[in-house]
Scaffold this motif. Structure first.
Motif, mmCIF file in Angstrom:
data_model
loop_
_atom_site.group_PDB
_atom_site.id
_atom_site.type_symbol
_atom_site.label_atom_id
_atom_site.label_comp_id
_atom_site.label_asym_id
_atom_site.label_seq_id
_atom_site.Cartn_x
_atom_site.Cartn_y
_atom_site.Cartn_z
ATOM 1 N N SER A 7 38.979 27.955 85.705
ATOM 2 C CA SER A 7 37.968 28.296 86.708
ATOM 3 C C SER A 7 36.861 29.139 86.106
ATOM 4 O O SER A 7 35.675 28.903 86.337
ATOM 5 C CB SER A 7 38.610 29.058 87.868
ATOM 6 N N ARG B 24 28.286 37.714 93.132
ATOM 7 C CA ARG B 24 29.652 38.189 93.372
ATOM 8 C C ARG B 24 30.228 38.880 92.153
ATOM 9 O O ARG B 24 30.903 39.902 92.266
ATOM 10 C CB ARG B 24 30.558 37.028 93.788
ATOM 11 N N ALA B 114 40.590 36.452 87.974
ATOM 12 C CA ALA B 114 41.021 36.502 89.368
ATOM 13 C C ALA B 114 39.890 36.063 90.303
ATOM 14 O O ALA B 114 40.097 35.237 91.200
ATOM 15 C CB ALA B 114 41.486 37.909 89.719
ATOM 16 N N LEU B 115 38.704 36.596 90.079
ATOM 17 C CA LEU B 115 37.590 36.228 90.949
ATOM 18 C C LEU B 115 37.239 34.752 90.795
ATOM 19 O O LEU B 115 36.981 34.055 91.782
ATOM 20 C CB LEU B 115 36.360 37.097 90.657
ATOM 21 N N THR B 117 39.173 32.326 90.021
ATOM 22 C CA THR B 117 40.191 31.531 90.699
ATOM 23 C C THR B 117 39.998 31.575 92.207
ATOM 24 O O THR B 117 40.198 30.584 92.905
ATOM 25 C CB THR B 117 41.594 32.064 90.346
ATOM 26 N N GLU B 118 39.558 32.725 92.684
ATOM 27 C CA GLU B 118 39.299 32.863 94.110
ATOM 28 C C GLU B 118 38.142 31.950 94.534
ATOM 29 O O GLU B 118 38.174 31.332 95.601
ATOM 30 C CB GLU B 118 38.944 34.321 94.404
ATOM 31 N N ILE B 119 37.124 31.877 93.682
ATOM 32 C CA ILE B 119 35.943 31.080 93.999
ATOM 33 C C ILE B 119 36.232 29.586 93.874
ATOM 34 O O ILE B 119 35.927 28.800 94.767
ATOM 35 C CB ILE B 119 34.765 31.457 93.066
ATOM 36 N N SER B 121 38.860 27.231 94.084
ATOM 37 C CA SER B 121 40.247 27.111 94.525
ATOM 38 C C SER B 121 41.002 26.168 93.601
ATOM 39 O O SER B 121 40.504 25.116 93.220
ATOM 40 C CB SER B 121 40.298 26.576 95.950
#
Lengths: 143, 143
Positions: A7, B24, B114-115, B117-119, B121
């Motif tokens: 990602s 972000r 982490a961010l 991966t959050e963005i 999906s």
DNA sequence: GTATAATCATTGACTAATCAAGTATATGTC
DNA sequence: GACATATACTTGATTAGTCAATGATTATAC
């Protein structure tokens, strides 16, 4: 350590690509406006009555409220957009596309289309459809 | 008139997504550095000898030569990167990742992963692979 | 070997945005 | 209907880059 996941790699590539693309567009000096300006004219042109609230324009372009104020200032100054108030809600100010703005947009869109096609080779149309889908998913529909 | 082709729509979406994403990341204030800074530390960390020419760093990150000068300045000042000359070619100056820079990168990469991966999906891993491919095609391999 | 062109990096002047804070207005709650 | 909260927009201060020009060095052509 230093394990960067897929990602994040995608987002780094995204940043790189966007940086290169926007530089190419801005270098065109497309009828005196930049790429963000072009997007704004596009959204206005699409909208009902060629008129939108500033906050909605900002949201659609992915910039902040203060960003839209700053971006619109020169466009207002050169007469591509105008300003109108809302009788019902005095907080709101609408941006309207002027005739001059409409004309410039129509001219600029030819240039912009050509460069976009040059950048995104039409060869792999199927892939482009997928890319479109994915970016739309990430950014919300831009149409 | 105002016929915007698919390629251009893709590029507008790209601009929007990148704007949102970078905001972000920068908002995280990731250990005091921004997203571009993070990318630079990443490239340095990947490179042989944790050292690269400024011009190559710029190219890899998609920014200009002057951009890399400006971006590196604060990183040098806080000691995340250093500078070394090349005996054979006096025009060149190498950027080296310091121990402090390496440590900060290792810490920051957790947050960044982490961010990201959050963005993006992880649900649609297949799509992500495709997105990765396409962006790589457009921007040159970032790895 | 000298002139010309190319490459690497920096600097001055500028632009396009950001955030945080502030102003003005509208809405919901009691 | 007053008070707290939310929304729309703008402004001051700042940051992250751009381009065009320049300096310094190296490579090329003759």
């Amino acid at each position: 350590m230093s394990a960067i996941n897929e990602s994040l790699t995608i987002l780094m590539n995204l940043a790189k690509v966007q940086s290169i693309v926007s530089r190419r567009f801005d270098r065109l000096n497309m009828h005196g406006i930049g790429f963000t300006d072009f997007m704004i004219l596009y959204f206005l042109n699409q909208s009902a009555g060629q008129s939108m609230r500033r906050i909605d324009l900002a949201e659609k372009a992915g910039i902040t409220a203060s960003g839209i104020t700053r971006t619109l200032l020169p466009l207002e100054k050169i007469g591509l957009v105008g300003r109108e108030t809302n009788g019902r809600d005095a907080r709101v100010s609408y941006v309207i596309l002027t005739e001059a703005g409409k004309q410039l947009f129509n001219n600029a869109s030819g240039t912009a289309n050509a460069l976009a096609t040059e950048i995104i080779s039409a060869e792999n149309a199927a892939n482009n459809g997928m890319l479109f889908e994915l970016l739309t998913q990430l950014g919300g529909n831009i149409n």
